[in-house]
Design a protein around this motif. Sequence first.
Motif, PDB file in Angstrom:
ATOM      1  N   MET A   1      71.930  16.894  81.889  1.00 28.68           N
ATOM      2  CA  MET A   1      72.179  15.659  82.616  1.00 28.68           C
ATOM      3  C   MET A   1      70.959  15.159  83.370  1.00 28.68           C
ATOM      4  O   MET A   1      70.311  15.916  84.097  1.00 28.68           O
ATOM      5  N   PHE A   2      70.696  13.861  83.192  1.00 25.65           N
ATOM      6  CA  PHE A   2      69.608  13.186  83.889  1.00 25.65           C
ATOM      7  C   PHE A   2      70.164  11.909  84.515  1.00 25.65           C
ATOM      8  O   PHE A   2      70.893  11.164  83.868  1.00 25.65           O
ATOM      9  N   ARG A   3      69.812  11.685  85.778  1.00 26.96           N
ATOM     10  CA  ARG A   3      70.337  10.526  86.491  1.00 26.96           C
ATOM     11  C   ARG A   3      69.185   9.655  86.985  1.00 26.96           C
ATOM     12  O   ARG A   3      68.193  10.170  87.506  1.00 26.96           O
ATOM     13  N   ARG A   4      69.334   8.356  86.802  1.00 23.14           N
ATOM     14  CA  ARG A   4      68.334   7.423  87.324  1.00 23.14           C
ATOM     15  C   ARG A   4      68.273   7.560  88.834  1.00 23.14           C
ATOM     16  O   ARG A   4      69.313   7.651  89.501  1.00 23.14           O
ATOM     17  N   ALA A   5      67.071   7.566  89.377  1.00 18.37           N
ATOM     18  CA  ALA A   5      66.897   7.877  90.790  1.00 18.37           C
ATOM     19  C   ALA A   5      67.670   6.937  91.700  1.00 18.37           C
ATOM     20  O   ALA A   5      68.125   7.335  92.775  1.00 18.37           O
ATOM     21  N   ASP A   6      67.879   5.695  91.279  1.00 15.01           N
ATOM     22  CA  ASP A   6      68.574   4.729  92.125  1.00 15.01           C
ATOM     23  C   ASP A   6      70.031   4.520  91.714  1.00 15.01           C
ATOM     24  O   ASP A   6      70.680   3.569  92.154  1.00 15.01           O
ATOM     25  N   ALA A   7      70.571   5.415  90.890  1.00 16.41           N
ATOM     26  CA  ALA A   7      71.949   5.266  90.412  1.00 16.41           C
ATOM     27  C   ALA A   7      72.938   5.577  91.529  1.00 16.41           C
ATOM     28  O   ALA A   7      72.697   6.460  92.357  1.00 16.41           O
ATOM     29  N   PRO A   8      74.069   4.875  91.561  1.00 11.89           N
ATOM     30  CA  PRO A   8      75.090   5.183  92.565  1.00 11.89           C
ATOM     31  C   PRO A   8      75.699   6.549  92.320  1.00 11.89           C
ATOM     32  O   PRO A   8      75.864   6.978  91.179  1.00 11.89           O
TER      33      PRO A   8
ATOM     34  N   LEU B   1      61.866  12.197  82.997  1.00 16.54           N
ATOM     35  CA  LEU B   1      61.305  12.389  84.332  1.00 16.54           C
ATOM     36  C   LEU B   1      60.203  11.364  84.605  1.00 16.54           C
ATOM     37  O   LEU B   1      60.093  10.826  85.719  1.00 16.54           O
ATOM     38  N   ALA B   2      59.417  11.073  83.589  1.00 18.44           N
ATOM     39  CA  ALA B   2      58.340  10.089  83.743  1.00 18.44           C
ATOM     40  C   ALA B   2      58.870   8.674  83.927  1.00 18.44           C
ATOM     41  O   ALA B   2      58.155   7.804  84.434  1.00 18.44           O
ATOM     42  N   HIS B   3      60.116   8.435  83.523  1.00 21.41           N
ATOM     43  CA  HIS B   3      60.712   7.112  83.648  1.00 21.41           C
ATOM     44  C   HIS B   3      61.665   7.003  84.840  1.00 21.41           C
ATOM     45  O   HIS B   3      62.537   6.121  84.875  1.00 21.41           O
ATOM     46  N   GLY B   4      61.523   7.887  85.811  1.00 19.34           N
ATOM     47  CA  GLY B   4      62.259   7.730  87.057  1.00 19.34           C
ATOM     48  C   GLY B   4      63.630   8.363  87.091  1.00 19.34           C
ATOM     49  O   GLY B   4      64.442   8.016  87.958  1.00 19.34           O
ATOM     50  N   TYR B   5      63.887   9.292  86.180  1.00 18.47           N
ATOM     51  CA  TYR B   5      65.159  10.002  86.195  1.00 18.47           C
ATOM     52  C   TYR B   5      64.979  11.366  86.854  1.00 18.47           C
ATOM     53  O   TYR B   5      63.895  11.960  86.784  1.00 18.47           O
ATOM     54  N   THR B   6      66.035  11.856  87.484  1.00 19.47           N
ATOM     55  CA  THR B   6      66.019  13.193  88.062  1.00 19.47           C
ATOM     56  C   THR B   6      66.894  14.102  87.218  1.00 19.47           C
ATOM     57  O   THR B   6      67.936  13.684  86.711  1.00 19.47           O
ATOM     58  N   GLN B   7      66.484  15.346  87.071  1.00 21.54           N
ATOM     59  CA  GLN B   7      67.242  16.282  86.257  1.00 21.54           C
ATOM     60  C   GLN B   7      68.297  16.962  87.101  1.00 21.54           C
ATOM     61  O   GLN B   7      68.003  17.585  88.121  1.00 21.54           O
ATOM     62  N   GLN B   8      69.568  16.834  86.677  1.00 22.98           N
ATOM     63  CA  GLN B   8      70.690  17.448  87.383  1.00 22.98           C
ATOM     64  C   GLN B   8      71.087  18.793  86.764  1.00 22.98           C
ATOM     65  O   GLN B   8      71.610  19.661  87.456  1.00 22.98           O
ATOM     66  N   SER B   9      70.868  18.932  85.482  1.00 24.51           N
ATOM     67  CA  SER B   9      71.164  20.171  84.761  1.00 24.51           C
ATOM     68  C   SER B   9      70.346  20.138  83.482  1.00 24.51           C
ATOM     69  O   SER B   9      69.576  19.196  83.246  1.00 24.51           O
ATOM     70  N   MET B  10      70.518  21.154  82.634  1.00 22.18           N
ATOM     71  CA  MET B  10      69.819  21.137  81.357  1.00 22.18           C
ATOM     72  C   MET B  10      70.099  19.841  80.601  1.00 22.18           C
ATOM     73  O   MET B  10      69.205  19.265  79.979  1.00 22.18           O
TER      74      MET B  10
END
Length: 445
Positions: free
Chosen positions: A285-292, A274-283
């Motif tokens: 899965m984490f997705r980069r905020a600017d990912a397609p 989260l501190a590195h710009g990822y958003t949590q989608q589930s327990m």
Amino acid sequence: MTTAQLTSPYQHYVYAYPHKTAYRGLEDRPALRDLWAAEPKDALSLYLHIPFCEVRCGFCNLFTRIGAPDGLTGAYLDALERQATAVRDALGASEEVRFATAAFGGGTPTFLTAAELERLCDLAEHRMGADLRAIPLSVEASPATATADRLAVLADRGATRLSLGIQSFVDTEARAAVRPQRRADVEAALGRIRDTRIPVLNIDLIYGIDGQTERSWRHSLDAALAWRPEELYLYPLYVRPLTGLDRRGQDSGPDPAWDDQRLRLYRAGRDHLLAHGYTQQSMRMFRRADAPSQGADDYACQTDGMIGLGCGARSYTAGLHYSFDYAVDMHQIRGIIDTYVSTADFSHAEVGYAMDAHEARRRHLLQSLLQAEGLPADDYRARFGGTPAEDFGPELGRLADRGWLDHTDPTTLRLTPEGLAHSDAIGPELFSPAVRAAMARYERK
């Protein structure tokens, strides 16, 4: 489930409901043409399963075998083609048959040679009618099989997401998980993947490995982040029956200290991403905020309209989930693969679980609640004509009593951050008594 059980964060990873251990042989062997006759077919999902790996990791209980004798992969693709022909015929000739997503999983799809991967893509396109260059296509790979020629085929045929199972960038941890690999080989594979310019790279990591510390876990996270993956999955280690780690005697029953370790590492990993710009989608899965966007997230395999091809794949209609037989033991898996390869008639469903209206509600609640965005109340009402509280009041009450439900937005049923952390306890808590009983009666093989 008792309160004591519910406090343990690691009960069961729920990636599909009902679990395959609840499936049973279908005495009436319904014809696929009848099963699909009334189903919507304008946004189908296609999944092709390749049940081969170069090595089986110690934690793995997936349907896969180590290696393939000469000619087996070709014979498997022959059977896959027969199955694809039968399934496409069962869907009918209507122009409404369209695929919205596709995925190749396993096992390890890139265990196949480049030429065999070309054939796999041809099956998806020419036999099933999926336009792989026009829809999201996700493919699983391992570092050893992510070779330049295989990756070139996948990139050319339209792959939009490549998922690489690494688990740890620390060689000693990889060996402890019975996953022999070297950091240098992993980094080389990541370089080859980035060279293909496939839009989304996903990296799988595991926490809770024997000898792993918060410092070594941070080391793996930072090594993964150096490649700026569009997605990261963080998995807790499980020791499942009949797996390599189980045979080593590492499953000694409930272990509160190990639970605490995994939960501590999960929180550290979550906060770091989260501190590195990822958003949590589930327990997980984490997705980069600017990912397609890739469309549906990691519960896509839950949707109706799933066409699964291959002996480890599931298919979902509104009234029946079906597949082939399931096993974890290597000898049993080899027997099931041999039976699949020799099958001539794929026009009937053989093994499955009938879904009634109540199970459909449970499944929708489960697949939505375990996502960070939660379940909009209007969506549930539009589908089922009621509310989750009306249908599942006692179960939701137990979650609320533990502080795992977020009450800040009355329009959406959503887990708190701590609720998400306990997803692997919440999922099983929502299983129906009938599914639990069927799973309990399953004879491991």
